[in-house]
Scaffold this active site. Sequence first.
Site, short mmCIF file in Angstrom:
data_model
loop_
_atom_site.label_atom_id
_atom_site.label_comp_id
_atom_site.label_asym_id
_atom_site.label_seq_id
_atom_site.Cartn_x
_atom_site.Cartn_y
_atom_site.Cartn_z
N TYR A 53 0.83 -1.20 0.00
CA TYR A 53 0.00 0.00 0.00
C TYR A 53 0.87 1.26 0.00
CZ TYR A 53 -4.01 -2.98 0.88
OH TYR A 53 -4.98 -3.94 0.76
N ASN B 32 -12.73 -0.45 -4.88
CA ASN B 32 -12.56 -0.79 -6.29
C ASN B 32 -13.76 -1.61 -6.78
OD1 ASN B 32 -11.71 -1.76 -8.80
ND2 ASN B 32 -10.22 -3.17 -7.93
N CYS C 291 -6.65 -5.01 -7.59
CA CYS C 291 -6.43 -4.70 -6.17
C CYS C 291 -5.85 -5.90 -5.41
CB CYS C 291 -7.73 -4.23 -5.53
SG CYS C 291 -9.13 -5.34 -5.75
N HIS C 292 -6.00 -7.09 -5.98
CA HIS C 292 -5.44 -8.29 -5.32
C HIS C 292 -3.91 -8.28 -5.33
CE1 HIS C 292 -5.69 -9.43 -9.58
NE2 HIS C 292 -4.68 -10.25 -9.33
N GLU D 210 -1.37 -15.98 -11.32
CA GLU D 210 -0.57 -15.01 -12.07
C GLU D 210 0.92 -15.29 -11.96
OE1 GLU D 210 -1.88 -11.14 -10.83
OE2 GLU D 210 -3.81 -11.38 -11.87
#
Length: 177
Positions: free
Chosen positions: A110, A133, A141-142, A168
Amino acid sequence: MATLTLRMERAPTPLGEMLIVTDEQGLLRALNWGDHESDMLRLMRNHYRKDAVQLQEIRRASPAMQAMLAYFEGDLAGIDHLPVLTGGTDFQRQVWAALREIACGSTISYLDLATRIGKPAAVRAVGMANHANPISIVIPCHRVIGSDRTLTGYGGGLHRKRWLLEHESEYRQGRLI
């Protein structure tokens, strides 16, 4: 008060039912999980205060749905250029634009995200914008984690955040899933 009519699709994914909301032009307006439908509706009411939001369920697969299904099959780059349109404040949209710049398979804190937008003291505000979001996965946002590298809150649940990051990571390492 005007009525904003949007189209909603439901799609099965390895993480449960996904809700995809687009407008008449095909712009992605919201993406969330079936078990968080009420949260999605609340966010949409907050983002589009001047308009009443009406969702119309459709059965045909939009380009956004096709891209999302391909994402779950391993074509992760297909979501990078999906056109989106969000409500929210200028600050929220600034944070969401910065989220889209986080490379697939990468994570940032963050604080890093706040620094990227030129507001390193706004860590809490960045966290709140991240939480608000409306378009999960596509506005990733993950990919935001705690400064100590731990997984922190995700509106869809930490089990989904963990799965998305692992999915990912496999892609980033060149092993399409």
